[in-house]
Design a protein around this motif. Structure first.
Motif, PDB file in Angstrom:
ATOM      1  N   GLU A 122      28.975 -12.221  20.919  1.00 58.20           N
ATOM      2  CA  GLU A 122      30.218 -12.486  20.673  1.00 58.20           C
ATOM      3  C   GLU A 122      31.339 -11.845  21.705  1.00 58.20           C
ATOM      4  OE1 GLU A 122      31.262 -11.414  16.627  1.00 58.20           O
ATOM      5  OE2 GLU A 122      29.927 -12.976  15.606  1.00 58.20           O
ATOM      6  N   LYS A 123      30.996 -10.728  22.129  1.00 57.66           N
ATOM      7  CA  LYS A 123      31.810 -10.059  23.027  1.00 57.66           C
ATOM      8  C   LYS A 123      31.315 -10.068  24.410  1.00 57.66           C
ATOM      9  CE  LYS A 123      33.007  -6.190  19.756  1.00 57.66           C
ATOM     10  NZ  LYS A 123      32.776  -4.568  19.585  1.00 57.66           N
ATOM     11  N   GLY A 124      30.294 -10.625  24.563  1.00 61.93           N
ATOM     12  CA  GLY A 124      29.729 -11.227  26.034  1.00 61.93           C
ATOM     13  C   GLY A 124      29.223  -9.961  26.675  1.00 61.93           C
ATOM     14  N   LYS A 125      28.865  -9.049  25.956  1.00 62.25           N
ATOM     15  CA  LYS A 125      28.138  -7.690  26.453  1.00 62.25           C
ATOM     16  C   LYS A 125      26.512  -7.989  26.722  1.00 62.25           C
ATOM     17  CE  LYS A 125      28.283  -2.689  25.472  1.00 62.25           C
ATOM     18  NZ  LYS A 125      28.648  -1.832  25.040  1.00 62.25           N
ATOM     19  N   GLY A 126      26.155  -7.306  27.593  1.00 65.18           N
ATOM     20  CA  GLY A 126      24.615  -7.269  27.753  1.00 65.18           C
ATOM     21  C   GLY A 126      23.841  -6.490  26.862  1.00 65.18           C
ATOM     22  N   VAL A 127      22.523  -6.658  26.555  1.00 63.76           N
ATOM     23  CA  VAL A 127      21.741  -5.783  25.695  1.00 63.76           C
ATOM     24  C   VAL A 127      20.162  -5.789  26.220  1.00 63.76           C
ATOM     25  CG1 VAL A 127      20.604  -5.671  23.405  1.00 63.76           C
ATOM     26  CG2 VAL A 127      22.881  -6.561  23.536  1.00 63.76           C
ATOM     27  N   ILE A 128      19.724  -4.663  26.341  1.00 63.62           N
ATOM     28  CA  ILE A 128      18.210  -4.404  26.602  1.00 63.62           C
ATOM     29  C   ILE A 128      17.172  -4.427  25.230  1.00 63.62           C
ATOM     30  CG2 ILE A 128      16.398  -2.867  27.600  1.00 63.62           C
ATOM     31  CD1 ILE A 128      19.001  -2.157  29.493  1.00 63.62           C
ATOM     32  N   LEU A 129      16.459  -5.220  25.038  1.00 64.81           N
ATOM     33  CA  LEU A 129      15.651  -5.047  23.907  1.00 64.81           C
ATOM     34  C   LEU A 129      14.374  -4.523  24.549  1.00 64.81           C
ATOM     35  CD1 LEU A 129      17.062  -8.316  23.686  1.00 64.81           C
ATOM     36  CD2 LEU A 129      16.158  -7.319  21.175  1.00 64.81           C
ATOM     37  N   PHE A 130      13.659  -3.653  23.676  1.00 68.02           N
ATOM     38  CA  PHE A 130      12.316  -3.110  24.136  1.00 68.02           C
ATOM     39  C   PHE A 130      11.126  -3.104  23.194  1.00 68.02           C
ATOM     40  CE2 PHE A 130      14.023   0.724  21.941  1.00 68.02           C
ATOM     41  CZ  PHE A 130      12.985   1.327  21.290  1.00 68.02           C
ATOM     42  N   SER A 131       9.980  -3.245  23.562  1.00 67.26           N
ATOM     43  CA  SER A 131       9.002  -3.453  22.685  1.00 67.26           C
ATOM     44  C   SER A 131       7.751  -3.305  23.632  1.00 67.26           C
ATOM     45  CB  SER A 131       8.844  -4.923  22.267  1.00 67.26           C
ATOM     46  OG  SER A 131       7.941  -4.773  21.259  1.00 67.26           O
ATOM     47  N   GLY A 132       6.387  -3.723  23.299  1.00 62.67           N
ATOM     48  CA  GLY A 132       5.266  -3.507  24.114  1.00 62.67           C
ATOM     49  C   GLY A 132       4.517  -4.576  23.813  1.00 62.67           C
ATOM     50  N   HIS A 133       3.240  -4.776  24.460  1.00 55.35           N
ATOM     51  CA  HIS A 133       2.482  -5.779  24.230  1.00 55.35           C
ATOM     52  C   HIS A 133       1.545  -5.540  22.772  1.00 55.35           C
ATOM     53  CE1 HIS A 133       2.784  -5.379  28.430  1.00 55.35           C
ATOM     54  NE2 HIS A 133       2.502  -6.659  28.614  1.00 55.35           N
ATOM     55  N   PHE A 134       2.596  -5.834  21.610  1.00 56.68           N
ATOM     56  CA  PHE A 134       2.147  -5.585  20.542  1.00 56.68           C
ATOM     57  C   PHE A 134       2.730  -6.700  19.537  1.00 56.68           C
ATOM     58  CE2 PHE A 134       4.052  -4.291  16.417  1.00 56.68           C
ATOM     59  CZ  PHE A 134       3.101  -3.678  15.683  1.00 56.68           C
ATOM     60  N   GLY A 135       1.848  -6.995  18.780  1.00 55.22           N
ATOM     61  CA  GLY A 135       2.228  -8.314  17.760  1.00 55.22           C
ATOM     62  C   GLY A 135       2.370  -9.424  18.784  1.00 55.22           C
ATOM     63  N   GLN A 136       3.640 -10.201  18.462  1.00 53.26           N
ATOM     64  CA  GLN A 136       3.982 -11.537  19.351  1.00 53.26           C
ATOM     65  C   GLN A 136       5.240 -11.154  19.491  1.00 53.26           C
ATOM     66  OE1 GLN A 136       4.057 -13.351  21.567  1.00 53.26           O
ATOM     67  NE2 GLN A 136       2.323 -14.835  20.959  1.00 53.26           N
ATOM     68  N   PHE A 137       5.575 -10.615  20.944  1.00 55.09           N
ATOM     69  CA  PHE A 137       6.954 -10.540  21.057  1.00 55.09           C
ATOM     70  C   PHE A 137       7.539 -11.732  21.606  1.00 55.09           C
ATOM     71  CE2 PHE A 137      10.631  -7.717  22.058  1.00 55.09           C
ATOM     72  CZ  PHE A 137      11.190  -8.440  23.187  1.00 55.09           C
ATOM     73  N   ASP A 138       6.885 -12.650  22.043  1.00 53.65           N
ATOM     74  CA  ASP A 138       7.566 -13.647  22.440  1.00 53.65           C
ATOM     75  C   ASP A 138       8.126 -14.448  21.337  1.00 53.65           C
ATOM     76  OD1 ASP A 138       7.857 -13.819  25.164  1.00 53.65           O
ATOM     77  OD2 ASP A 138       6.302 -15.384  25.513  1.00 53.65           O
ATOM     78  N   ALA A 139       7.633 -14.367  20.003  1.00 49.17           N
ATOM     79  CA  ALA A 139       8.328 -15.091  18.834  1.00 49.17           C
ATOM     80  C   ALA A 139       9.645 -14.442  18.693  1.00 49.17           C
ATOM     81  CB  ALA A 139       7.437 -14.833  17.801  1.00 49.17           C
ATOM     82  N   VAL A 140       9.885 -13.378  19.094  1.00 49.57           N
ATOM     83  CA  VAL A 140      11.200 -12.572  18.946  1.00 49.57           C
ATOM     84  C   VAL A 140      12.138 -13.126  20.055  1.00 49.57           C
ATOM     85  CG1 VAL A 140      12.714 -10.373  19.244  1.00 49.57           C
ATOM     86  CG2 VAL A 140      10.214 -10.399  18.326  1.00 49.57           C
TER      87      VAL A 140
END
Length: 307
Positions: A122-140
């Motif tokens: 809503e505020k037009g602000k960037g975000v960094i999401l982190f994970s690993g080669h774990f589960g199915q990240f592309d579903a996220v």
């Protein structure tokens, strides 16, 4: 046009290495999602538990993290890991159709991390999401894209230039832009984040120029770049996981509380701890084929963080 230019020349040798994958995916393309998922799960479980070089990679990691686990349990876990690798690999390669499985991707509410993502959008602000080669990240990323929060990703060029475009195209189906790890990619990351873009980074691979920071209880060369970017541009750094249900199809999506801003090393330790906790809960869902601790013994003990 591809998101990045491949730098490795195409040779007849790596075409021959690519050919079995090409034939397999060509045949698998006609299969419905669940049947294809089961096929790749069985294939992955067989290959990784039976091919000596691959089995050794997995067992080396399991021996390090689970020294008290008996051999039969490790072999059984190795097979389960192979099944998960097969499922996730096929889903990414066929992301153009995997994105149609949105009813299988569920994010639990209330969810503090998800609320922060919506607020940033809503505020037009960037975000960094982190994970690993774990589960199915592309579903996220599929889930976020469906909510109007398309999320780009950082990408590591594959060693085989014949296979690489297939994998890259799959990643783009879940969200753009896809950026490399080179200097050009780093500049694109910064530009994307400063414009209010969302960016996903997988932080579980060995990073040769990184710092020795504990991962799964053992020091591993780890990049501090996600934390550095979060600090430099005052961005939320949020854990995100796509955890596969026992049926192999449903994905529970979790957005955790953001990492508190402090310094890059402390924040990276917290990221590693967060990811490690998820892996220990679901050890079959991590990509143990990474040689995460390779060559660590070459480092002098005084340079190792053992806190």
């Amino acid at each position: 046009m591809s998101a990045t230019q491949h730098h490795t020349p195409k040779t007849f040798k790596n075409f021959i290495e690519f050919l079995p994958m090409l034939l397999t995916t060509t045949v698998a393309r006609i299969l419905p999602y669940k049947l294809r998922n089961r096929f790749f799960a069985k294939t992955g479980g067989f290959i990784i538990s039976k091919v000596p070089s691959l089995r050794k990679r997995v067992l080396d990691g399991l021996n390090r993290v689970y020294p008290d686990m008996n051999d039969d349990e490790k072999i059984e876990l190795c097979k389960s890991i192979g099944q998960q690798v097969g499922r996730s690999w096929s889903e990414i390669l066929f992301n153009a159709t995997y994105k149609n499985q949105l009813p299988l991707f569920q994010a639990k509410e209330p969810n503090a991390g998800l609320a922060i993502l919506k607020d940033a959008q809503e505020k037009g602000k960037g975000v960094i999401l982190f994970s690993g080669h774990f589960g199915q990240f592309d579903a996220v990323r599929h889930y976020l894209k469906s909510k109007g929060m398309e999320t780009g990703a950082v990408y590591r060029e594959n060693n085989n230039p014949w296979y690489d475009p297939y994998f890259l195209h799959g990643l783009e189906e879940a969200g753009k832009p896809i950026m490399g790890r080179d200097a050009s990619g780093r500049m694109k990351m910064v530009k994307h984040l400063r414009k209010g873009g969302f960016l996903a980074m997988l932080v579980d691979q060995k990073f040769q120029g990184g710092d020795l920071i504990p991962f799964l209880g053992h020091n591993a060369l780890t990049s501090t770049v996600p934390a550095q970017l979060a600090l430099r541009y005052n961005l939320p750094l949020i854990p995100a996981f796509g955890i596969r249900a026992k049926n192999g199809f449903n994905i529970d999506i979790e957005f955790g509380d953001p990492i508190e801003h402090s310094d890059a090393i402390t924040m990276t330790r917290q990221m590693n701890d967060c990811l490690s906790a998820k892996i220990l809960e679901h050890p079959d869902q991590w990509y143990w084929l990474h040689q995460r601790w390779k060559d660590i013994d070459l480092y002098h003990p005084e340079h190792i963080d053992s806190k």
